[in-house]
Write a protein that holds these residues in place. Structure first.
Motif, short mmCIF file in Angstrom:
data_model
loop_
_atom_site.label_atom_id
_atom_site.label_comp_id
_atom_site.label_asym_id
_atom_site.label_seq_id
_atom_site.Cartn_x
_atom_site.Cartn_y
_atom_site.Cartn_z
N ASN A 40 0.83 -1.21 0.00
CA ASN A 40 0.00 0.00 0.00
C ASN A 40 0.86 1.25 0.00
O ASN A 40 0.59 2.21 -0.71
CB ASN A 40 -0.90 0.02 1.24
CG ASN A 40 -2.13 -0.82 1.02
OD1 ASN A 40 -2.49 -1.10 -0.11
ND2 ASN A 40 -2.77 -1.21 2.10
N ASN A 43 2.24 1.87 -3.35
CA ASN A 43 1.20 2.31 -4.26
C ASN A 43 0.93 3.80 -4.11
O ASN A 43 0.69 4.51 -5.08
CB ASN A 43 -0.07 1.52 -3.97
CG ASN A 43 -1.09 1.70 -5.06
OD1 ASN A 43 -0.74 2.07 -6.17
ND2 ASN A 43 -2.33 1.43 -4.75
N ALA A 66 2.20 0.50 -9.85
CA ALA A 66 1.16 1.50 -10.11
C ALA A 66 1.05 1.82 -11.59
O ALA A 66 -0.03 2.09 -12.09
CB ALA A 66 1.46 2.76 -9.31
#
Length: 99
Positions: A40, A43, A66
DNA sequence: CTAATGACCATTA
DNA sequence: ATAATGGCCATTA
């Protein structure tokens, strides 16, 4: 300092031609089981100084990116990482933190 | 506070 | 080899 920033900071230590894994990175920053959270963090990362393309999965597969996993693969290959069948040898290209 | 999300991991079948 | 499952954790709404 947020968890994300720690990840970025640690990741900056990974040199070109080497990679690390989400799990490894999590371990380095003090959360051994935070592989997902690390993903996360990558990202959401927008800092260009952070080589977020040098983070792969524990089994040597590429993992996500991404801007597309393919892009990530090509970048790594450009840096000298040998990828075969969508996988790489972590024993050779995996960076060891705090040697 | 809770619930949902995700670039994951290890195990099991 | 693939698929499903349960867990795990930080962030965000």
């Amino acid at each position: 300092m947020s968890f994300n920033e720690k990840c970025y900071s640690a990741l900056k230590k990974v040199p070109q031609g080497k990679v690390t894994t989400y799990a490894e990175l999590g371990r380095v920053v003090g959360s051994p089981k935070s592989a997902r959270a690390v993903g996360n963090a990558m990202n959401k990362n927008k800092n260009r100084e952070v080589p977020c393309h040098r983070v792969v999965r524990s089994d040597g597969s590429i993992g996500g990116f991404a801007f597309g996993s393919e892009k990530k693969t090509e970048m790594l290959k450009k840096e000298g990482v040998e990828i075969v069948g969508g996988k790489m040898d972590l024993d050779k290209f995996g960076f060891r933190f705090s040697l």
